[in-house]
Design a protein around this motif. Structure first.
Motif, mmCIF file in Angstrom:
data_model
loop_
_atom_site.group_PDB
_atom_site.id
_atom_site.type_symbol
_atom_site.label_atom_id
_atom_site.label_comp_id
_atom_site.label_asym_id
_atom_site.label_seq_id
_atom_site.Cartn_x
_atom_site.Cartn_y
_atom_site.Cartn_z
ATOM 1 N N UNK A 231 2.681 -6.204 8.221
ATOM 2 C CA UNK A 231 1.873 -5.364 7.328
ATOM 3 C C UNK A 231 1.344 -6.195 6.159
ATOM 4 N N UNK A 232 2.216 -7.016 5.569
ATOM 5 C CA UNK A 232 1.789 -7.841 4.437
ATOM 6 C C UNK A 232 0.725 -8.848 4.852
ATOM 7 N N UNK A 233 0.921 -9.515 5.998
ATOM 8 C CA UNK A 233 -0.079 -10.468 6.488
ATOM 9 C C UNK A 233 -1.383 -9.747 6.825
ATOM 10 N N UNK A 234 -1.272 -8.528 7.341
ATOM 11 C CA UNK A 234 -2.469 -7.738 7.649
ATOM 12 C C UNK A 234 -3.250 -7.378 6.399
ATOM 13 N N UNK B 30 6.144 -1.831 -3.759
ATOM 14 C CA UNK B 30 5.905 -0.611 -2.976
ATOM 15 C C UNK B 30 4.699 0.181 -3.488
ATOM 16 N N UNK B 31 3.721 -0.544 -4.011
ATOM 17 C CA UNK B 31 2.481 0.103 -4.451
ATOM 18 C C UNK B 31 1.506 0.249 -3.292
ATOM 19 N N UNK B 32 1.670 -0.587 -2.253
ATOM 20 C CA UNK B 32 0.841 -0.447 -1.049
ATOM 21 C C UNK B 32 1.724 -0.589 0.182
ATOM 22 N N UNK B 33 1.452 0.252 1.158
ATOM 23 C CA UNK B 33 2.153 0.141 2.444
ATOM 24 C C UNK B 33 1.168 -0.113 3.573
ATOM 25 N N UNK B 34 -0.128 0.166 3.319
ATOM 26 C CA UNK B 34 -1.184 -0.134 4.287
ATOM 27 C C UNK B 34 -2.489 -0.341 3.521
ATOM 28 N N UNK B 35 -3.582 -0.667 4.243
ATOM 29 C CA UNK B 35 -4.826 -1.022 3.562
ATOM 30 C C UNK B 35 -5.442 0.147 2.807
ATOM 31 N N UNK B 36 -5.171 1.385 3.238
ATOM 32 C CA UNK B 36 -5.723 2.556 2.544
ATOM 33 C C UNK B 36 -5.181 2.657 1.124
ATOM 34 N N UNK B 37 -3.942 2.187 0.931
ATOM 35 C CA UNK B 37 -3.334 2.274 -0.402
ATOM 36 C C UNK B 37 -4.044 1.381 -1.419
ATOM 37 N N UNK B 38 -4.747 0.365 -0.959
ATOM 38 C CA UNK B 38 -5.494 -0.507 -1.879
ATOM 39 C C UNK B 38 -6.530 0.302 -2.656
ATOM 40 N N UNK B 39 -7.057 1.335 -2.017
ATOM 41 C CA UNK B 39 -8.109 2.145 -2.634
ATOM 42 C C UNK B 39 -7.548 3.269 -3.504
ATOM 43 N N UNK B 40 -6.220 3.303 -3.627
ATOM 44 C CA UNK B 40 -5.582 4.313 -4.485
ATOM 45 C C UNK B 40 -4.987 3.674 -5.741
ATOM 46 N N UNK B 41 -5.106 2.348 -5.858
ATOM 47 C CA UNK B 41 -4.500 1.652 -6.996
ATOM 48 C C UNK B 41 -5.148 2.066 -8.310
ATOM 49 N N UNK B 42 -4.330 2.112 -9.357
ATOM 50 C CA UNK B 42 -4.829 2.466 -10.690
ATOM 51 C C UNK B 42 -4.612 1.296 -11.648
ATOM 52 N N UNK B 43 -5.313 1.362 -12.769
ATOM 53 C CA UNK B 43 -5.170 0.318 -13.786
ATOM 54 C C UNK B 43 -3.736 0.269 -14.304
ATOM 55 N N UNK B 44 -3.131 1.428 -14.454
ATOM 56 C CA UNK B 44 -1.763 1.497 -14.981
ATOM 57 C C UNK B 44 -0.788 0.767 -14.051
ATOM 58 N N UNK B 45 -0.950 0.955 -12.742
ATOM 59 C CA UNK B 45 -0.073 0.271 -11.787
ATOM 60 C C UNK B 45 -0.263 -1.241 -11.832
ATOM 61 N N UNK B 46 -1.509 -1.675 -11.894
ATOM 62 C CA UNK B 46 -1.815 -3.109 -11.845
ATOM 63 C C UNK B 46 -1.387 -3.842 -13.105
ATOM 64 N N UNK C 163 -0.850 -11.671 -5.333
ATOM 65 C CA UNK C 163 -1.022 -10.293 -5.814
ATOM 66 C C UNK C 163 -0.626 -9.315 -4.714
ATOM 67 N N UNK C 164 -1.076 -9.591 -3.474
ATOM 68 C CA UNK C 164 -0.712 -8.722 -2.343
ATOM 69 C C UNK C 164 0.810 -8.663 -2.202
ATOM 70 N N UNK C 165 1.462 -9.822 -2.322
ATOM 71 C CA UNK C 165 2.921 -9.863 -2.199
ATOM 72 C C UNK C 165 3.590 -8.997 -3.267
ATOM 73 N N UNK C 166 3.091 -9.076 -4.499
ATOM 74 C CA UNK C 166 3.639 -8.255 -5.575
ATOM 75 C C UNK C 166 3.436 -6.768 -5.296
ATOM 76 N N UNK C 167 2.215 -6.420 -4.881
ATOM 77 C CA UNK C 167 1.903 -5.013 -4.599
ATOM 78 C C UNK C 167 2.811 -4.466 -3.502
ATOM 79 N N UNK C 168 3.032 -5.295 -2.489
ATOM 80 C CA UNK C 168 3.837 -4.856 -1.348
ATOM 81 C C UNK C 168 5.302 -4.698 -1.753
ATOM 82 N N UNK C 169 5.828 -5.686 -2.475
ATOM 83 C CA UNK C 169 7.249 -5.629 -2.832
ATOM 84 C C UNK C 169 7.544 -4.610 -3.931
#
Length: 667
Positions: free
Chosen positions: A430-433, A460-476, A452-458
């Motif tokens: 999933x992370x490599x994808x 648990x802010x993203x579990x698949x590519x759709x979650x990238x489009x749900x990210x907020x400034x507060x999370x980042x 950045x992807x590694x941080x997001x994944x670990x």
């Protein structure tokens, strides 16, 4: 305006440009540094007092401008091709034989030192430097004009008011590299591995003052479109560049025979260590531009040039362990971890072992002394094991029966040497994808690198590519090294990616066997994701470029419940699901004269650039080729057309001039 000040500014421009050229290009300074600095300070003061006297080509532009927020993209007018590599004498003789087969007349080679740096493109309008960019993917690079202006050997104004685009190699001299690393070590910073990395890192700094402090240099090695300059050979083009005030490498030589080329290579293989800059090989080019045109190019490399790479340096080190990595397709790859060792200017600690069969074939054990080299001076690989150094403490290595990331059973599919994890929820896959999805050739989301992807994944802010489009400034903002500006730039890049054409999304999804070209073919055929998801294996096999393996893979992929759900989430995020590029034209759909025809362009066109003509012909269903053969339907000959025109005439192929081409294109 103060006329006296204007006159003095003009005098200072002339003096400083002359002294700069003597120092950086001729390596023959005529005034002390202190005098140059004094004149530059005077010019800076005058420009501050009279801002209207400051021009884009002022010597003060080299000092380093304002900090940039980000690099803008630049589309190259002429593609920056990369060269095919040769590693042996046989490779070069094969190249020579291919040239002899394709070119009927006598020809010469020009041999040049292959500078180990960063390829750049420089554009001048009416003699003034207006833009500099990196190679990028060959079609699109990054605008690094401000950083390139800090290189003293790049003229800001040419000796003639010509409009020209040239290509060069920016590099860091050995002396500059040594001083830079000494300074970094004194500050407790990590030293650069080699001058190439240091040069690239310097030119990709958003603060031009950093580039200015690094003392970079450049050799210009080509005119982007020689035919528009009026020269007939590559060597004439280099001489012309000298007259304009560019710095070219004077070690170049012209030869008629491949044996002389090999002698030149042998000479520089021995002498390269004495140069004040790094070289990693020799570039060999056919000199005649007409013959270059006749030879043509593949999608990425010219057929008239080749780069001989010096033999890889081999060293001995200890293979301390073997780690396992899981890729986005589930392939489990063994990687050697090595006792750190220097090879070709970098410290190497890891080398790919590819698969279990290679480990068995080379009889590799943990604890072995191994010979390591860099293939092509880039990729570390284990060459062989020094069996006579074994002590008996070495350990055999066995591939696992479970995935190291998710502990699912691994399988070896029919006809494959690789072991795979086939668990679709495997976190490593999933992370490599995710990394693949955001990459340049897929959705091209700048700022989402591996870290950045590694941080997001670990987190648990993203579990698949759709979650990238749900990210907020507060999370980042909670991530490491992410300030407000970086976060906003990243969110903007994510938002911009929603408008990508369908083929980028298809490639980004990582469907097995579907590469970039197949993704575009599918997008052009089905137009929407919904149509593709409904396609059967038979529907897919009806497309010429799609084979059984790919068809089965596509149908299987879109049948999965998790994929159907993913598509719904991406649609909800307003990610574009349609193809929005130009459609290929078929004979049934158009009465275009060019449908299905193979066309060759030769000579200099007056009203169209070669790329413009190619794009318009392909948009009308034609195929533009680089060489004339019996399969050629039409040759369009501009002025100074050479051997391609003669060959077309000898084969009885129809020949048009540019006027006739334009008539047909504009109908």
């Amino acid at each position: 305006m103060d006329l006296q000040a204007a006159k003095r500014v003009k005098e200072l421009h002339s003096l400083l440009n002359q002294y700069n050229y003597e120092y950086h290009v001729l390596d023959q300074p005529t005034v002390p540094d202190a005098e140059y600095d004094q004149l530059l300070a005077e010019l800076i003061k005058l420009e501050e007092q009279y801002p209207q006297l400051k021009t884009p080509d002022s010597p003060t532009e080299r000092v380093g401008g304002a900090v940039l927020e980000m690099f803008e993209k630049v589309e190259h007018r002429t593609q920056m091709l990369s060269l095919t590599n040769a590693f042996t004498e046989n490779d070069l003789r094969d190249f020579d034989r291919r040239v002899h087969q394709a070119v009927e007349e006598d020809f010469s080679y020009v041999c040049e030192l292959k500078i180990d740096g960063l390829a750049v493109s420089l554009r001048y309008e009416n003699g003034v430097f207006i833009q500099g960019s990196t190679r990028g993917d060959g079609m699109v690079g990054e605008n690094i004009t401000a950083n390139l202006k800090t290189i003293g050997s790049i003229p800001l104004r040419l000796n003639k008011a010509v409009s020209i685009e040239v290509r060069g190699e920016a590099y860091m001299p050995k002396r500059s590299f040594e001083l830079l690393n000494k300074t970094r070590e004194q500050k407790g910073e990590e030293p650069f591995a080699n001058p190439r990395n240091a040069a690239a890192g310097s030119l990709r700094q958003l603060d031009p003052r950093i580039a200015a402090s690094r003392n970079l240099d450049i050799f210009v090695y080509a005119i982007a479109d020689d035919a528009n300059i009026g020269v007939l050979t590559h060597s004439e083009g280099l001489d012309f560049l000298d007259t304009l005030g560019f710095k070219t490498n004077k070690e170049r030589k012209k030869f008629k025979d491949i044996d002389d080329v090999l002698q030149y290579i042998e000479e520089w293989t021995e002498k390269r260590g004495n140069l004040p800059y790094e070289i990693d090989g020799i570039v060999i080019k056919v000199d005649s531009l007409a013959q270059q045109e006749e030879l043509g190019a593949t999608a990425k490399s010219p057929r008239w040039a080749i780069a001989y790479k010096f033999p890889a340096e081999e060293v001995v080190t200890v293979l301390e362990d073997i780690e396992l990595n899981v890729g986005r397709t589930g392939v489990i790859t063994p990687t050697a971890t090595l006792a750190p060792v220097r090879i070709a200017g970098t410290t190497v600690q890891r080398a790919s072992l590819h698969n279990e069969d290679l480990i068995r074939e080379k009889d590799i054990k943990i604890g072995d002394y191994v010979v390591v080299k860099k293939a092509g001076d880039i990729i570390p690989e284990v060459v062989n094991v020094l069996i006579d150094r074994r002590t008996g403490d070495e350990k055999d290595f066995h591939m696992p029966k479970q995935c190291p990331a998710c502990e699912s059973d691994v399988v070896r599919l029919d006809g494959e040497v690789a072991l795979r994890c086939i668990n679709p929820k495997c976190p490593a896959q999933i992370q490599e994808g995710l990394i693949h999805f955001v990459s340049r050739n897929a959705m091209n989301i700048e700022g989402l690198g591996e870290k950045v992807i590694s941080q997001l994944f670990h987190e648990r802010l993203v579990k698949d590519v759709a979650d990238l489009y749900k990210l907020t400034a507060e999370q980042l903002l909670h991530l490491e090294r992410m300030g407000e500006k970086s976060v906003q730039n990243l969110l903007n890049a994510i938002e911009a990616s929603k408008g990508n054409s369908l083929e980028r999304l298809l490639f980004g999804l990582g469907i097995r066997h579907v590469g970039e070209k197949a993704a575009k073919t599918l997008a052009q055929h089905f137009l929407t994701i919904d149509s593709l998801m409904k396609a059967t294996v038979e529907d897919l096999l009806a497309i010429n470029e799609i084979g059984e393996k790919m068809a089965d893979s596509i149908v299987t992929f879109f049948e999965k419940e998790e994929v159907i759900e993913l598509m719904k989430e991406l649609k909800a995020a307003n990610v574009n699901m349609e193809y929005n590029g130009p459609l290929p034209i078929s004979a049934e759909e158009s009465d275009s004269f060019f449908i299905g025809k193979t066309i060759v362009l030769t000579g200099k066109l007056q009203q169209l650039t070669r790329n413009e003509a190619k794009e318009r012909l392909e948009a009308l269903g034609g195929k533009v080729s680089g060489s004339v053969s019996k399969k050629t339907d039409l040759v369009v000959a501009g002025t100074d057309a050479g051997s391609k025109l003669k060959k077309a005439q000898s084969l009885g192929i129809e020949v048009w001039n540019e006027e006739r081409l334009l008539e047909k294109l504009n109908k």
